[in-house]
Design a protein around this motif. Structure first.
Motif, PDB file in Angstrom:
ATOM      1  N   GLU A 191      44.382  83.682   3.661  1.00  0.00           N
ATOM      2  CA  GLU A 191      44.068  83.358   2.276  1.00  0.00           C
ATOM      3  C   GLU A 191      44.026  84.602   1.390  1.00  0.00           C
ATOM      4  O   GLU A 191      43.262  84.689   0.450  1.00  0.00           O
ATOM      5  CB  GLU A 191      42.755  82.582   2.179  1.00  0.00           C
ATOM      6  N   GLU A 192      44.870  85.578   1.715  1.00  0.00           N
ATOM      7  CA  GLU A 192      45.039  86.793   0.915  1.00  0.00           C
ATOM      8  C   GLU A 192      43.725  87.542   0.698  1.00  0.00           C
ATOM      9  O   GLU A 192      43.389  87.948  -0.404  1.00  0.00           O
ATOM     10  CB  GLU A 192      45.684  86.455  -0.438  1.00  0.00           C
ATOM     11  N   VAL A 193      42.987  87.718   1.786  1.00  0.00           N
ATOM     12  CA  VAL A 193      41.735  88.463   1.726  1.00  0.00           C
ATOM     13  C   VAL A 193      41.730  89.639   2.701  1.00  0.00           C
ATOM     14  O   VAL A 193      41.249  90.712   2.382  1.00  0.00           O
ATOM     15  CB  VAL A 193      40.526  87.540   1.998  1.00  0.00           C
ATOM     16  N   CYS A 194      42.292  89.440   3.904  1.00  0.00           N
ATOM     17  CA  CYS A 194      42.207  90.484   4.930  1.00  0.00           C
ATOM     18  C   CYS A 194      43.245  91.587   4.738  1.00  0.00           C
ATOM     19  O   CYS A 194      43.041  92.717   5.156  1.00  0.00           O
ATOM     20  CB  CYS A 194      42.340  89.873   6.317  1.00  0.00           C
ATOM     21  N   GLY A 195      44.378  91.282   4.130  1.00  0.00           N
ATOM     22  CA  GLY A 195      45.406  92.287   3.878  1.00  0.00           C
ATOM     23  C   GLY A 195      46.302  92.603   5.054  1.00  0.00           C
ATOM     24  O   GLY A 195      47.210  93.426   4.941  1.00  0.00           O
ATOM     25  N   SER A 196      46.085  91.941   6.202  1.00  0.00           N
ATOM     26  CA  SER A 196      46.814  92.350   7.409  1.00  0.00           C
ATOM     27  C   SER A 196      48.247  91.832   7.485  1.00  0.00           C
ATOM     28  O   SER A 196      49.048  92.359   8.249  1.00  0.00           O
ATOM     29  CB  SER A 196      46.049  91.897   8.656  1.00  0.00           C
ATOM     30  N   CYS A 197      48.604  90.803   6.698  1.00  0.00           N
ATOM     31  CA  CYS A 197      49.938  90.211   6.850  1.00  0.00           C
ATOM     32  C   CYS A 197      50.951  90.762   5.846  1.00  0.00           C
ATOM     33  O   CYS A 197      51.997  90.148   5.621  1.00  0.00           O
ATOM     34  CB  CYS A 197      49.872  88.685   6.740  1.00  0.00           C
ATOM     35  N   ALA A 198      50.670  91.922   5.253  1.00  0.00           N
ATOM     36  CA  ALA A 198      51.635  92.526   4.339  1.00  0.00           C
ATOM     37  C   ALA A 198      52.900  92.914   5.087  1.00  0.00           C
ATOM     38  O   ALA A 198      52.846  93.488   6.175  1.00  0.00           O
ATOM     39  CB  ALA A 198      51.028  93.751   3.662  1.00  0.00           C
ATOM     40  N   MET A 199      54.037  92.577   4.523  1.00  0.00           N
ATOM     41  CA  MET A 199      55.327  92.922   5.113  1.00  0.00           C
ATOM     42  C   MET A 199      56.387  92.874   4.015  1.00  0.00           C
ATOM     43  O   MET A 199      56.124  92.397   2.898  1.00  0.00           O
ATOM     44  CB  MET A 199      55.683  91.953   6.248  1.00  0.00           C
ATOM     45  N   ASN A 200      57.568  93.357   4.312  1.00  0.00           N
ATOM     46  CA  ASN A 200      58.670  93.272   3.356  1.00  0.00           C
ATOM     47  C   ASN A 200      59.353  91.913   3.512  1.00  0.00           C
ATOM     48  O   ASN A 200      59.861  91.580   4.580  1.00  0.00           O
ATOM     49  CB  ASN A 200      59.673  94.405   3.592  1.00  0.00           C
ATOM     50  N   ILE A 201      59.329  91.141   2.447  1.00  0.00           N
ATOM     51  CA  ILE A 201      59.941  89.816   2.430  1.00  0.00           C
ATOM     52  C   ILE A 201      61.051  89.828   1.383  1.00  0.00           C
ATOM     53  O   ILE A 201      60.797  90.040   0.202  1.00  0.00           O
ATOM     54  CB  ILE A 201      58.897  88.734   2.093  1.00  0.00           C
ATOM     55  N   ASN A 202      62.262  89.658   1.850  1.00  0.00           N
ATOM     56  CA  ASN A 202      63.442  89.767   0.978  1.00  0.00           C
ATOM     57  C   ASN A 202      63.443  91.078   0.199  1.00  0.00           C
ATOM     58  O   ASN A 202      63.749  91.129  -0.989  1.00  0.00           O
ATOM     59  CB  ASN A 202      63.517  88.574   0.019  1.00  0.00           C
ATOM     60  N   GLY A 203      63.066  92.143   0.903  1.00  0.00           N
ATOM     61  CA  GLY A 203      63.148  93.480   0.327  1.00  0.00           C
ATOM     62  C   GLY A 203      61.991  93.878  -0.551  1.00  0.00           C
ATOM     63  O   GLY A 203      61.997  94.980  -1.116  1.00  0.00           O
ATOM     64  N   ARG A 204      60.964  93.026  -0.669  1.00  0.00           N
ATOM     65  CA  ARG A 204      59.816  93.353  -1.516  1.00  0.00           C
ATOM     66  C   ARG A 204      58.543  93.161  -0.709  1.00  0.00           C
ATOM     67  O   ARG A 204      58.364  92.150  -0.045  1.00  0.00           O
ATOM     68  CB  ARG A 204      59.777  92.454  -2.750  1.00  0.00           C
ATOM     69  N   VAL A 205      57.643  94.145  -0.778  1.00  0.00           N
ATOM     70  CA  VAL A 205      56.402  94.032  -0.026  1.00  0.00           C
ATOM     71  C   VAL A 205      55.504  92.987  -0.681  1.00  0.00           C
ATOM     72  O   VAL A 205      55.344  92.939  -1.897  1.00  0.00           O
ATOM     73  CB  VAL A 205      55.683  95.396   0.066  1.00  0.00           C
ATOM     74  N   ARG A 206      54.951  92.116   0.150  1.00  0.00           N
ATOM     75  CA  ARG A 206      54.033  91.085  -0.340  1.00  0.00           C
ATOM     76  C   ARG A 206      53.257  90.507   0.836  1.00  0.00           C
ATOM     77  O   ARG A 206      53.548  90.796   1.996  1.00  0.00           O
ATOM     78  CB  ARG A 206      54.790  89.977  -1.082  1.00  0.00           C
ATOM     79  N   MET A 207      52.290  89.663   0.534  1.00  0.00           N
ATOM     80  CA  MET A 207      51.475  89.049   1.566  1.00  0.00           C
ATOM     81  C   MET A 207      52.194  87.807   2.093  1.00  0.00           C
ATOM     82  O   MET A 207      52.564  86.912   1.324  1.00  0.00           O
ATOM     83  CB  MET A 207      50.099  88.666   1.022  1.00  0.00           C
ATOM     84  N   ALA A 208      52.371  87.734   3.410  1.00  0.00           N
ATOM     85  CA  ALA A 208      53.104  86.615   3.999  1.00  0.00           C
ATOM     86  C   ALA A 208      52.336  85.305   3.878  1.00  0.00           C
ATOM     87  O   ALA A 208      52.931  84.229   3.849  1.00  0.00           O
ATOM     88  CB  ALA A 208      53.408  86.909   5.469  1.00  0.00           C
ATOM     89  N   CYS A 209      50.999  85.378   3.786  1.00  0.00           N
ATOM     90  CA  CYS A 209      50.212  84.141   3.709  1.00  0.00           C
ATOM     91  C   CYS A 209      50.340  83.462   2.356  1.00  0.00           C
ATOM     92  O   CYS A 209      50.165  82.242   2.245  1.00  0.00           O
ATOM     93  CB  CYS A 209      48.746  84.424   4.015  1.00  0.00           C
ATOM     94  N   SER A 210      50.641  84.225   1.303  1.00  0.00           N
ATOM     95  CA  SER A 210      50.765  83.633  -0.029  1.00  0.00           C
ATOM     96  C   SER A 210      52.220  83.577  -0.504  1.00  0.00           C
ATOM     97  O   SER A 210      52.481  83.175  -1.642  1.00  0.00           O
ATOM     98  CB  SER A 210      49.920  84.420  -1.043  1.00  0.00           C
ATOM     99  N   ALA A 211      53.153  83.968   0.353  1.00  0.00           N
ATOM    100  CA  ALA A 211      54.582  83.889   0.027  1.00  0.00           C
ATOM    101  C   ALA A 211      55.097  82.508   0.405  1.00  0.00           C
ATOM    102  O   ALA A 211      55.227  82.180   1.597  1.00  0.00           O
ATOM    103  CB  ALA A 211      55.363  84.978   0.762  1.00  0.00           C
ATOM    104  N   LEU A 212      55.368  81.667  -0.577  1.00  0.00           N
ATOM    105  CA  LEU A 212      55.814  80.294  -0.334  1.00  0.00           C
ATOM    106  C   LEU A 212      57.334  80.261  -0.189  1.00  0.00           C
ATOM    107  O   LEU A 212      58.061  80.839  -1.011  1.00  0.00           O
ATOM    108  CB  LEU A 212      55.369  79.377  -1.471  1.00  0.00           C
ATOM    109  N   VAL A 213      57.817  79.571   0.830  1.00  0.00           N
ATOM    110  CA  VAL A 213      59.255  79.550   1.105  1.00  0.00           C
ATOM    111  C   VAL A 213      60.023  78.860  -0.022  1.00  0.00           C
ATOM    112  O   VAL A 213      61.202  79.145  -0.243  1.00  0.00           O
ATOM    113  CB  VAL A 213      59.548  78.867   2.458  1.00  0.00           C
ATOM    114  N   ASP A 214      59.377  77.945  -0.746  1.00  0.00           N
ATOM    115  CA  ASP A 214      60.052  77.266  -1.849  1.00  0.00           C
ATOM    116  C   ASP A 214      60.461  78.232  -2.955  1.00  0.00           C
ATOM    117  O   ASP A 214      61.334  77.921  -3.766  1.00  0.00           O
ATOM    118  CB  ASP A 214      59.142  76.183  -2.449  1.00  0.00           C
ATOM    119  N   LYS A 215      59.829  79.389  -2.998  1.00  0.00           N
ATOM    120  CA  LYS A 215      60.103  80.358  -4.056  1.00  0.00           C
ATOM    121  C   LYS A 215      60.930  81.541  -3.562  1.00  0.00           C
ATOM    122  O   LYS A 215      61.060  82.545  -4.281  1.00  0.00           O
ATOM    123  CB  LYS A 215      58.785  80.854  -4.650  1.00  0.00           C
TER     124      LYS A 215
END
Length: 268
Positions: A73-97
């Motif tokens: 839920e975007e609190v711990c910060g541990s799931c940060a990664m590069n998604i489509n070339g941009r760093v972001r949180m994987a838990c709040s990155a929705l595949v529809d977008k």
């Protein structure tokens, strides 16, 4: 419905290209996976689906993908990664977008441990350097703490929402694997603890910690950090504030050095 949403719905599957690397000393490669489409799915839920059935798009059974996650839920910060070339949180990155195939890679400013997992020790060493804590003797009841103004409290609250995800370091062009630039997160935390009524007792020590090699002077003012912060912390404002404090301390040092030289030289 945007292009990415239409693509996901029409195919009924979600395509992923995921970076695989067994350990830091081995070369990596991409594996491709497809998972069933579910409306509102995030990247983490898709990774969990792949973990349950780690079979690539061409039918090859592989080891489960390794990544970090905890709160979801975007609190711990541990799931940060590069998604489509941009760093972001994987838990709040929705595949529809997201455009497909969705490419997942580890952050590049930290040593890879395995697959999407990285070693964030650099960030925690930076927090140690700036003494990102309030030293309090907890052996007895100190009573109520000093009162804070509402203005300071509102600023401090925003700064305290840092989740140590590393996104600001990943996006910063001044941070590289072979330098020791402290980064925006630690600079902002130094500002936070210097504003604390008790933390002010160690404010000069924290400010001096930003003056050595890899300190605040290495910031190139690219402002990438503030653009990728998932908590929208005003990192560039913190950098400006601490830059001013460092400058004041340097002027103070010069002034007192001149006074000491005059005192040691005796009457002229």
């Amino acid at each position: 419905m945007d292009t990415a949403q239409a693509s996901a719905v029409s195919t009924q599957t979600i395509s992923f290209r995921i970076w695989r690397q067994d350990d830091p000393n081995q070369p990596g490669h991409f594996d491709e996976f497809k998972v069933p489409y579910r409306k509102g799915a995030n990247v983490i839920s898709c990774l969990m689906e792949i973990q349950r059935n780690p079979v690539t798009s061409d039918g090859k059974k592989v080891a489960p993908v390794i990544w970090d996650a905890a709160c979801l839920e975007e609190v711990c910060g541990s799931c940060a990664m590069n998604i489509n070339g941009r760093v972001r949180m994987a838990c709040s990155a929705l595949v529809d977008k997201l455009e497909q195939p969705i490419t997942l890679e580890p952050m590049k400013k930290f040593p890879v441990v395995r697959d999407l997992t990285v070693d964030r020790e650099r960030m925690f060493d930076a927090l140690k350097r700036v003494k990102g804590w309030i030293p309090v003797d907890g052996t007895y009841n100190l009573g109520p703490g000093p009162r804070q103004s509402q203005k300071d409290h509102s600023v401090m609250y925003v700064l305290s929402t840092c989740i140590t995800c590393g996104s600001c370091l990943e996006a910063c062009p001044q941070v590289t694997v072979d330098n020791d630039f402290i980064g925006a997160a630690a600079i902002s935390q130094a500002r936070l603890f210097n504003m604390n009524p008790t933390g002010k007792l160690n404010a000069e020590e924290r400010t001096r910690s930003l003056m050595g090699p890899g300190g605040i002077q290495d910031c190139g003012k690219a402002q990438n950090c503030v653009k990728v912060c998932p908590k929208e912390i005003p990192l560039t404002t913190s950098i400006a504030v601490m830059n001013r404090e460092v400058s004041k301390l340097m002027i103070k040092d010069i002034f007192f050095k001149e006074e000491e030289q005059k005192a040691s030289s005796g009457p002229g």
